[in-house]
Motif scaffolding. Structure first.
Motif, PDB file in Angstrom:
ATOM      1  N   LYS A 107     -25.493 -48.830  95.964  1.00 22.42           N
ATOM      2  CA  LYS A 107     -25.808 -47.721  95.063  1.00 22.42           C
ATOM      3  C   LYS A 107     -26.051 -48.244  93.651  1.00 22.42           C
ATOM      4  CE  LYS A 107     -23.259 -44.129  97.551  1.00 22.42           C
ATOM      5  NZ  LYS A 107     -22.148 -43.148  97.494  1.00 22.42           N
ATOM      6  N   ALA A 108     -25.294 -49.263  93.239  1.00 23.89           N
ATOM      7  CA  ALA A 108     -25.486 -49.814  91.897  1.00 23.89           C
ATOM      8  C   ALA A 108     -26.853 -50.472  91.786  1.00 23.89           C
ATOM      9  CB  ALA A 108     -24.383 -50.811  91.581  1.00 23.89           C
ATOM     10  N   GLU A 109     -27.312 -51.167  92.830  1.00 24.30           N
ATOM     11  CA  GLU A 109     -28.636 -51.771  92.802  1.00 24.30           C
ATOM     12  C   GLU A 109     -29.738 -50.726  92.757  1.00 24.30           C
ATOM     13  OE1 GLU A 109     -28.825 -54.246  96.179  1.00 24.30           O
ATOM     14  OE2 GLU A 109     -27.393 -55.759  95.414  1.00 24.30           O
ATOM     15  N   ALA A 110     -29.550 -49.601  93.445  1.00 23.88           N
ATOM     16  CA  ALA A 110     -30.550 -48.535  93.452  1.00 23.88           C
ATOM     17  C   ALA A 110     -30.426 -47.623  92.238  1.00 23.88           C
ATOM     18  CB  ALA A 110     -30.430 -47.721  94.733  1.00 23.88           C
ATOM     19  N   GLY A 111     -29.449 -47.836  91.392  1.00 19.68           N
ATOM     20  CA  GLY A 111     -29.256 -46.982  90.214  1.00 19.68           C
ATOM     21  C   GLY A 111     -28.655 -45.632  90.539  1.00 19.68           C
ATOM     22  N   GLN A 112     -28.066 -45.461  91.684  1.00 19.27           N
ATOM     23  CA  GLN A 112     -27.462 -44.186  92.092  1.00 19.27           C
ATOM     24  C   GLN A 112     -25.956 -44.121  91.826  1.00 19.27           C
ATOM     25  OE1 GLN A 112     -28.366 -43.770  96.211  1.00 19.27           O
ATOM     26  NE2 GLN A 112     -30.588 -43.581  95.896  1.00 19.27           N
ATOM     27  N   LEU A 113     -25.358 -45.233  91.410  1.00 20.40           N
ATOM     28  CA  LEU A 113     -23.915 -45.249  91.145  1.00 20.40           C
ATOM     29  C   LEU A 113     -23.645 -44.801  89.717  1.00 20.40           C
ATOM     30  CD1 LEU A 113     -21.153 -45.990  92.363  1.00 20.40           C
ATOM     31  CD2 LEU A 113     -21.422 -48.254  91.341  1.00 20.40           C
ATOM     32  N   VAL A 114     -22.816 -43.865  89.552  1.00 27.14           N
ATOM     33  CA  VAL A 114     -22.468 -43.314  88.235  1.00 27.14           C
ATOM     34  C   VAL A 114     -21.356 -44.163  87.637  1.00 27.14           C
ATOM     35  CG1 VAL A 114     -21.606 -41.310  86.980  1.00 27.14           C
ATOM     36  CG2 VAL A 114     -23.112 -41.002  88.966  1.00 27.14           C
ATOM     37  N   ASP A 115     -21.644 -44.676  86.406  1.00 32.45           N
ATOM     38  CA  ASP A 115     -20.645 -45.467  85.686  1.00 32.45           C
ATOM     39  C   ASP A 115     -19.848 -44.534  84.767  1.00 32.45           C
ATOM     40  OD1 ASP A 115     -19.090 -47.314  84.497  1.00 32.45           O
ATOM     41  OD2 ASP A 115     -20.728 -48.642  83.875  1.00 32.45           O
ATOM     42  N   GLY A 116     -18.587 -44.382  85.032  1.00 29.30           N
ATOM     43  CA  GLY A 116     -17.770 -43.442  84.257  1.00 29.30           C
ATOM     44  C   GLY A 116     -17.623 -43.836  82.804  1.00 29.30           C
ATOM     45  N   GLU A 117     -17.446 -45.104  82.509  1.00 29.61           N
ATOM     46  CA  GLU A 117     -17.263 -45.530  81.121  1.00 29.61           C
ATOM     47  C   GLU A 117     -18.520 -45.271  80.301  1.00 29.61           C
ATOM     48  OE1 GLU A 117     -16.130 -49.561  81.165  1.00 29.61           O
ATOM     49  OE2 GLU A 117     -14.150 -49.208  82.102  1.00 29.61           O
ATOM     50  N   LYS A 118     -19.702 -45.592  80.846  1.00 31.92           N
ATOM     51  CA  LYS A 118     -20.940 -45.328  80.128  1.00 31.92           C
ATOM     52  C   LYS A 118     -21.169 -43.835  79.942  1.00 31.92           C
ATOM     53  CE  LYS A 118     -23.277 -49.540  81.702  1.00 31.92           C
ATOM     54  NZ  LYS A 118     -24.443 -50.088  82.425  1.00 31.92           N
ATOM     55  N   LYS A 119     -20.772 -43.054  80.932  1.00 27.01           N
ATOM     56  CA  LYS A 119     -20.929 -41.599  80.822  1.00 27.01           C
ATOM     57  C   LYS A 119     -20.092 -41.059  79.660  1.00 27.01           C
ATOM     58  CE  LYS A 119     -22.523 -37.802  82.916  1.00 27.01           C
ATOM     59  NZ  LYS A 119     -23.950 -37.558  83.219  1.00 27.01           N
ATOM     60  N   ILE A 120     -18.894 -41.535  79.529  1.00 31.49           N
ATOM     61  CA  ILE A 120     -18.001 -41.065  78.457  1.00 31.49           C
ATOM     62  C   ILE A 120     -18.522 -41.527  77.099  1.00 31.49           C
ATOM     63  CG2 ILE A 120     -15.675 -41.292  77.513  1.00 31.49           C
ATOM     64  CD1 ILE A 120     -14.669 -41.468  80.410  1.00 31.49           C
ATOM     65  N   GLU A 121     -18.967 -42.781  76.973  1.00 28.73           N
ATOM     66  CA  GLU A 121     -19.503 -43.270  75.707  1.00 28.73           C
ATOM     67  C   GLU A 121     -20.738 -42.491  75.282  1.00 28.73           C
ATOM     68  OE1 GLU A 121     -20.234 -47.357  76.200  1.00 28.73           O
ATOM     69  OE2 GLU A 121     -18.095 -47.955  76.252  1.00 28.73           O
ATOM     70  N   ARG A 122     -21.604 -42.178  76.226  1.00 33.03           N
ATOM     71  CA  ARG A 122     -22.806 -41.410  75.898  1.00 33.03           C
ATOM     72  C   ARG A 122     -22.437 -40.013  75.400  1.00 33.03           C
ATOM     73  NH1 ARG A 122     -24.822 -41.461  80.550  1.00 33.03           N
ATOM     74  NH2 ARG A 122     -25.674 -43.597  80.397  1.00 33.03           N
ATOM     75  N   HIS A 123     -21.451 -39.392  76.027  1.00 30.99           N
ATOM     76  CA  HIS A 123     -21.025 -38.048  75.613  1.00 30.99           C
ATOM     77  C   HIS A 123     -20.419 -38.085  74.205  1.00 30.99           C
ATOM     78  CE1 HIS A 123     -19.344 -34.024  75.799  1.00 30.99           C
ATOM     79  NE2 HIS A 123     -18.141 -34.536  75.502  1.00 30.99           N
ATOM     80  N   LEU A 124     -19.628 -39.094  73.910  1.00 33.26           N
ATOM     81  CA  LEU A 124     -19.026 -39.190  72.582  1.00 33.26           C
ATOM     82  C   LEU A 124     -20.080 -39.431  71.508  1.00 33.26           C
ATOM     83  CD1 LEU A 124     -15.841 -41.326  73.411  1.00 33.26           C
ATOM     84  CD2 LEU A 124     -15.966 -38.875  72.961  1.00 33.26           C
ATOM     85  N   LEU A 125     -21.124 -40.228  71.786  1.00 35.30           N
ATOM     86  CA  LEU A 125     -22.189 -40.454  70.821  1.00 35.30           C
ATOM     87  C   LEU A 125     -22.959 -39.172  70.542  1.00 35.30           C
ATOM     88  CD1 LEU A 125     -23.531 -43.918  72.050  1.00 35.30           C
ATOM     89  CD2 LEU A 125     -22.241 -43.448  69.947  1.00 35.30           C
ATOM     90  N   GLN A 126     -23.264 -38.416  71.580  1.00 42.27           N
ATOM     91  CA  GLN A 126     -23.967 -37.143  71.379  1.00 42.27           C
ATOM     92  C   GLN A 126     -23.126 -36.174  70.552  1.00 42.27           C
ATOM     93  OE1 GLN A 126     -24.983 -35.695  75.242  1.00 42.27           O
ATOM     94  NE2 GLN A 126     -26.524 -37.308  75.639  1.00 42.27           N
ATOM     95  N   LYS A 127     -21.824 -36.139  70.796  1.00 40.71           N
ATOM     96  CA  LYS A 127     -20.968 -35.229  70.042  1.00 40.71           C
ATOM     97  C   LYS A 127     -20.890 -35.629  68.576  1.00 40.71           C
ATOM     98  CE  LYS A 127     -16.449 -33.021  70.363  1.00 40.71           C
ATOM     99  NZ  LYS A 127     -15.162 -32.984  71.105  1.00 40.71           N
ATOM    100  N   THR A 128     -20.823 -36.921  68.299  1.00 43.14           N
ATOM    101  CA  THR A 128     -20.778 -37.393  66.904  1.00 43.14           C
ATOM    102  C   THR A 128     -22.075 -37.082  66.173  1.00 43.14           C
ATOM    103  OG1 THR A 128     -19.302 -39.176  67.614  1.00 43.14           O
ATOM    104  CG2 THR A 128     -20.358 -39.397  65.467  1.00 43.14           C
ATOM    105  N   ALA A 129     -23.205 -37.274  66.822  1.00 46.05           N
ATOM    106  CA  ALA A 129     -24.502 -36.963  66.208  1.00 46.05           C
ATOM    107  C   ALA A 129     -24.626 -35.477  65.915  1.00 46.05           C
ATOM    108  CB  ALA A 129     -25.639 -37.433  67.124  1.00 46.05           C
ATOM    109  N   GLU A 130     -24.144 -34.620  66.801  1.00 47.88           N
ATOM    110  CA  GLU A 130     -24.197 -33.172  66.586  1.00 47.88           C
ATOM    111  C   GLU A 130     -23.349 -32.779  65.370  1.00 47.88           C
ATOM    112  OE1 GLU A 130     -25.442 -29.300  67.288  1.00 47.88           O
ATOM    113  OE2 GLU A 130     -26.129 -31.203  68.177  1.00 47.88           O
ATOM    114  N   GLN A 131     -22.176 -33.374  65.219  1.00 50.78           N
ATOM    115  CA  GLN A 131     -21.330 -33.054  64.069  1.00 50.78           C
ATOM    116  C   GLN A 131     -21.991 -33.495  62.761  1.00 50.78           C
ATOM    117  OE1 GLN A 131     -17.592 -34.907  64.857  1.00 50.78           O
ATOM    118  NE2 GLN A 131     -16.966 -33.417  66.447  1.00 50.78           N
ATOM    119  N   GLN A 132     -22.604 -34.657  62.725  1.00 46.41           N
ATOM    120  CA  GLN A 132     -23.297 -35.109  61.523  1.00 46.41           C
ATOM    121  C   GLN A 132     -24.455 -34.187  61.163  1.00 46.41           C
ATOM    122  OE1 GLN A 132     -24.409 -39.164  62.188  1.00 46.41           O
ATOM    123  NE2 GLN A 132     -22.268 -39.944  62.057  1.00 46.41           N
ATOM    124  N   ARG A 133     -25.192 -33.726  62.158  1.00 49.59           N
ATOM    125  CA  ARG A 133     -26.308 -32.825  61.878  1.00 49.59           C
ATOM    126  C   ARG A 133     -25.817 -31.511  61.272  1.00 49.59           C
ATOM    127  NH1 ARG A 133     -28.609 -28.756  64.380  1.00 49.59           N
ATOM    128  NH2 ARG A 133     -27.205 -28.961  66.161  1.00 49.59           N
TER     129      ARG A 133
END
Length: 390
Positions: A334-360
C-alpha cells in the motif's frame, strides 16, 4: 492582790450567766465559728459563702457591743458592785470595767483571726491553694486541680511546639535503636523450622508495641480437623460442632477469645475449649450422622480464572508471528501504491492549515481596525444649516 483577778473573773462569769438569756442564746457561745458552715445543697459559690460568713460574724460581734453589755450590767447590778468591779479593774492596770471588756473583746477577735490563719495554713498544706473557678483548667469533677497559671514571659515555646519537639525526640530515639541496636538482634536469629505433625494449633496474638489497647488481650487459634488424626466420622462431627467457625473452603476451624483480662488467660481458655471439642467428637454415643453439615454461614465468592484460550503457547506464538508478517507485507504494498495513510503527516498537515487560518483572521482584523481609524467624521445636514444661519 493576787486574788483580785480571780475575783474579777468570777464576777464577770456571774454577770455573763445573767446576761446570756437576754443578749446571747445558749446555742451561740462567744467563740469563733467555722469559716464554711455546713448547709444544704446550693449553687452559691465559695466566695458567696465567705461573704455570708463574714456578715454573720460582723452581726454577731455587733450584738456584743459594749453599750449593750453595760446596759445589761446596769440592770442587774447595783452601784456598789459596779464600783467594786472598777476598783478590781484598776488593780489590773485598767481604768474601768468598760475598758476591761473592750480589751477582752479585742483579744477574742485576735484569737479568732489567729485561728482562721492557722486553719488556712493547714488547709493549704493538705489540699494546696484554693482552685480558681474562673480558670480554664478548672474541673468540677476534680476540684483540687492545680489551676495556677504562670504568666508567659515570651521566653519559651508554645505547647504545640513542645509537642512537635517531643515527637522529633521519639523518632530520633527509635532511629538510634534501628541503627545501633537492631542489628545486634541478628545474633539471636534462629533458622525457620516448619511445624511438626504434633504442632497442629496455630496461635495468633496482637501487640501494640507497649501501648495499652483493648485488643491486645485477644487470642486466635486455628487448626484443621484433618490434622488431628481423627476418623472420618469424628472429623465430620467436629466440623458440625464448630458450626459457623468452620470454613468449608479452607477446611480450617478458627476460634477467638477476648473475654478475660490477659492474653494468657484467653489462651488457656481456648486450649481447654479445643480439648473439649476433640473429646466430644470422639464420643461414640452420638455421631451426628443424621445432622447435615450446615455451611450457610459461608458465602462463596466466585474467583475469576484466566481463560485457557488466552494462554500463550508455542502454536499461538507462531500464529501471531505469521499474522504480523502478512500485515507488514500488505502495508508495504500500500505504501508503494500511495494508498497507505501516514498518521504523522496527516496531523502535521492539519496543524499547518489551522495555523495559516489563524494568521489570515488576524490580518483581516488588523485591516478592519485601520479602516475605522482612517474614516473622517461626517457632519449632519441639520448642523450645517444651523452654522449658515449664524
Amino acid at each position: 492582790m493576787a486574788a483580785a483577778p480571780h475575783i474579777l473573773r468570777a464576777c464577770l462569769l456571774s454577770c455573763r450567766q445573767s446576761i446570756r438569756p437576754v443578749a446571747i442564746p445558749r446555742a451561740q457561745p462567744i467563740a469563733w465559728r467555722s469559716r464554711y458552715p455546713q448547709r444544704s445543697f446550693t449553687s452559691t459559690s465559695r466566695l458567696r459563702e465567705k461573704e455570708d460568713s463574714e456578715a454573720n460574724e460582723a452581726e454577731y460581734v455587733e450584738d456584743l457591743s459594749l453599750k449593750k453589755l453595760d446596759a445589761e450590767l446596769l440592770k442587774d447590778l447595783d452601784p456598789d458592785t459596779v464600783t467594786q468591779l472598777d476598783e478590781l479593774a484598776k488593780m489590773n492596770n485598767v481604768n474601768d470595767l468598760t475598758e476591761y471588756f473592750a480589751q477582752q473583746l479585742d483579744n477574742d477577735n485576735q484569737t479568732r483571726k489567729d485561728d482562721r490563719d492557722m486553719e488556712d495554713q493547714l488547709r493549704k498544706i493538705d489540699f494546696g491553694d484554693r482552685p480558681d473557678r474562673s480558670s480554664l483548667w478548672y474541673d468540677e469533677e476534680d476540684p483540687f486541680t492545680n489551676t495556677d497559671e504562670e504568666p508567659f514571659d515570651e521566653d519559651d515555646m508554645t505547647a504545640m511546639a513542645h509537642g512537635k519537639l517531643d515527637q522529633v525526640k521519639e523518632m530520633r530515639h527509635y532511629a538510634r535503636l534501628a541503627v545501633w541496636e537492631m542489628p545486634l538482634l541478628s545474633k539471636l536469629a534462629k533458622p525457620f523450622e516448619p511445624p511438626t505433625e504434633k504442632q497442629v494449633l496455630r496461635w495468633r496474638y496482637t501487640d501494640y508495641m507497649g501501648d495499652n489497647h483493648p485488643s491486645d488481650r485477644k487470642v486466635v487459634v486455628q487448626f484443621a480437623p484433618d490434622d488431628l488424626k481423627l476418623t472420618p466420622v469424628e472429623a465430620a462431627k467436629l466440623k458440625k460442632l464448630a458450626g459457623s467457625r468452620y470454613n468449608p473452603e479452607t477446611e480450617i476451624i478458627k476460634i477467638s477469645s477476648d473475654s478475660f483480662q490477659h492474653a494468657a488467660q484467653n489462651k488457656a481458655y481456648l486450649s481447654n475449649l479445643v480439648d473439649d471439642l476433640i473429646k466430644a467428637a470422639k464420643d461414640p454415643k452420638d455421631t451426628f450422622d443424621d445432622v447435615p453439615l450446615d455451611t450457610r454461614h459461608h458465602s462463596k465468592k466466585p474467583k475469576p480464572k484466566f481463560p485457557a484460550e488466552w494462554l500463550m503457547t508455542e502454536e499461538r506464538k507462531r500464529a501471531l508471528e505469521g499474522a504480523w508478517e502478512r500485515a507488514m507485507l500488505e502495508d508495504g504494498k500500500k505504501a508503494e501504491a500511495g494508498q497507505l495513510v501516514d498518521g504523522e503527516k496527516k496531523i502535521e498537515r492539519h496543524l499547518l492549515q489551522k495555523t495559516a487560518e489563524q494568521q489570515r483572521q488576524l490580518l483581516e482584523q488588523e485591516r478592519a481596525a485601520q479602516l475605522i481609524e482612517a474614516t473622517p467624521l461626517q457632519r449632519s445636514s441639520k448642523a450645517k444649516g444651523n452654522r449658515v444661519t449664524r
